[in-house]
Design a protein around this motif. Structure first.
Motif, mmCIF file in Angstrom:
data_model
loop_
_atom_site.group_PDB
_atom_site.id
_atom_site.type_symbol
_atom_site.label_atom_id
_atom_site.label_comp_id
_atom_site.label_asym_id
_atom_site.label_seq_id
_atom_site.Cartn_x
_atom_site.Cartn_y
_atom_site.Cartn_z
ATOM 1 N N PRO A 118 81.488 71.693 -111.520
ATOM 2 C CA PRO A 118 81.719 71.792 -110.074
ATOM 3 C C PRO A 118 82.374 70.539 -109.515
ATOM 4 C CG PRO A 118 79.378 71.505 -110.573
ATOM 5 C CD PRO A 118 80.076 71.759 -111.865
ATOM 6 N N ASP A 119 83.250 70.747 -108.530
ATOM 7 C CA ASP A 119 83.990 69.650 -107.913
ATOM 8 C C ASP A 119 83.130 69.059 -106.795
ATOM 9 O OD1 ASP A 119 85.934 67.891 -107.085
ATOM 10 O OD2 ASP A 119 86.924 69.360 -105.805
ATOM 11 N N ILE A 120 82.218 68.177 -107.159
ATOM 12 C CA ILE A 120 81.359 67.555 -106.162
ATOM 13 C C ILE A 120 81.573 66.042 -106.194
ATOM 14 C CG2 ILE A 120 79.628 69.365 -106.318
ATOM 15 C CD1 ILE A 120 77.914 67.460 -107.980
ATOM 16 N N GLY A 121 81.303 65.382 -105.095
ATOM 17 C CA GLY A 121 81.452 63.931 -105.041
ATOM 18 C C GLY A 121 81.426 63.448 -103.601
ATOM 19 N N PHE A 122 81.551 62.140 -103.455
ATOM 20 C CA PHE A 122 81.560 61.507 -102.138
ATOM 21 C C PHE A 122 82.619 60.417 -102.186
ATOM 22 C CE2 PHE A 122 78.215 60.502 -98.619
ATOM 23 C CZ PHE A 122 79.200 60.660 -97.666
ATOM 24 N N ASP A 123 83.848 60.789 -101.814
ATOM 25 C CA ASP A 123 84.985 59.875 -101.881
ATOM 26 C C ASP A 123 84.997 58.945 -100.664
ATOM 27 O OD1 ASP A 123 85.811 61.285 -104.159
ATOM 28 O OD2 ASP A 123 86.868 62.745 -102.915
ATOM 29 N N GLN A 124 85.467 57.735 -100.884
ATOM 30 C CA GLN A 124 85.554 56.773 -99.788
ATOM 31 C C GLN A 124 86.908 56.884 -99.096
ATOM 32 O OE1 GLN A 124 83.996 52.945 -99.865
ATOM 33 N NE2 GLN A 124 82.537 53.272 -101.501
ATOM 34 N N ALA B 223 75.348 72.098 -104.561
ATOM 35 C CA ALA B 223 75.458 70.923 -105.424
ATOM 36 C C ALA B 223 76.236 69.880 -104.631
ATOM 37 C CB ALA B 223 76.190 71.272 -106.708
ATOM 38 N N HIS B 224 75.660 68.697 -104.490
ATOM 39 C CA HIS B 224 76.301 67.685 -103.648
ATOM 40 C C HIS B 224 75.847 66.296 -104.057
ATOM 41 C CE1 HIS B 224 72.643 66.805 -101.246
ATOM 42 N NE2 HIS B 224 72.356 68.079 -101.484
ATOM 43 N N ALA B 225 76.587 65.294 -103.583
ATOM 44 C CA ALA B 225 76.251 63.901 -103.832
ATOM 45 C C ALA B 225 75.300 63.404 -102.748
ATOM 46 C CB ALA B 225 77.525 63.058 -103.860
#
Length: 287
Positions: free
Chosen positions: A37-43, A180-182
């Motif tokens: 899955p494409d999950i993340g927390f980009d700055q 699904a998450h950061a």
């Protein structure tokens, strides 16, 4: 002896062939599976929030984001209220951080910054936000800050737009009904610019304190906070503040020079005083 060797050789060959078949089957299965899955927390540091986005507050009133901005930094935390684990850990971690700030230096929500917790699930409604707000304000245990922590819900379009701007990428699982998450939060300037990201489920009071001071452009915090900013530098990769070695060494060098200068000045004054006393003594003796 040739008989047993032939048997063992045949068994080994068979096991090798079986292993190859298993590996091949595993490879085919892996290739057939969907990508992770494409999950993340980009700055997206420096990005401007769309302050005209509309959400519902915990009272069910429609509000624009701009109503929370303008005077103080804003701490923005994306969660969803029915999250079975991660979001609760984040919120509890934030509460511990806020209590630490209040007890150590008296920095609180409402007085020094606003907190916006918003649900990433458009199906969640203000009644649930009210329940969560009551729960975490009780844990915060700072009545003076009650009007500084807001729990929002919104429609799918507003949530998606806000997530995109802050770089928060999630995936919804149809089977479990969960996201699904950061984990983390964003500290924004009073005019809605993304200033600092803090990652994880535990937030150091020092990190939030410095992020708020930086985001306020010097309008929040006293001399001690600005000294800390000199000694600590923000690391975008970790979302934390680390010791700024060069600044620390420079400060140490300046302090050393000041101490030496003070010591030399005191020694010179003492020596002059002794010489003056000696001169007076000689004059009285000759007289």
């Amino acid at each position: 002896m040739s008989g047993p060797r032939t048997i063992w050789r045949s068994i080994a060959t068979g096991l090798g062939a079986l292993a190859l078949l298993v590996c091949a089957a595993s490879a085919n299965t892996a290739s057939a599976q969907a990508p992770p899955p494409d999950i993340g927390f980009d700055q997206n540091l420096g990005a401007q929030l769309p302050l005209d986005l509309k959400f519902q507050d915990e009272n069910g009133e429609t509000v624009e984001l701009k109503s929370y901005f303008g005077k103080k930094p804003v701490v923005l935390m994306p969660v969803y209220y029915k999250c079975p684990m991660l979001c609760g850990l984040e919120l509890n971690g934030l509460v511990r951080c806020l209590r630490g700030l209040n007890m150590s230096i008296g920095m609180t929500a409402e007085k020094d910054f606003e907190i916006l917790t918003y649900s990433i699930d458009h199906r969640e409604k203000p009644a649930l936000a009210t329940q969560k707000r009551r729960q975490y304000l009780a844990a915060y245990d700072c009545p003076a800050a009650n009007d500084g922590w807001h729990f929002l819900t919104g429609d799918e379009e507003s949530i998606k737009k806000l997530n995109e701007v802050i770089g928060f990428r999630t995936q919804y699982d149809e089977i479990t009904g969960q996201y699904a998450h950061a984990a983390g939060l964003v500290v924004c300037t009073p005019d809605g610019m993304l200033s600092r990201y803090l990652y994880g489920v535990e937030f150091e009071p020092k990190d939030l304190r410095l992020a708020v001071v930086e985001s306020s452009e010097g309008k929040v915090g006293g001399l001690s906070e600005h000294i800390l900013l000199y000694c600590f530098r923000y690391d975008p990769a970790s979302g934390k503040y680390g010791l700024a070695i060069m600044n620390f060494l420079r400060a140490g060098g300046v302090l050393t020079l000041l101490i030496l200068g003070t010591a030399i000045t005191m020694m010179l004054r003492k020596e002059r005083g002794m010489m003056e006393s000696h001169r007076l003594l000689e004059g009285s003796t000759h007289g």
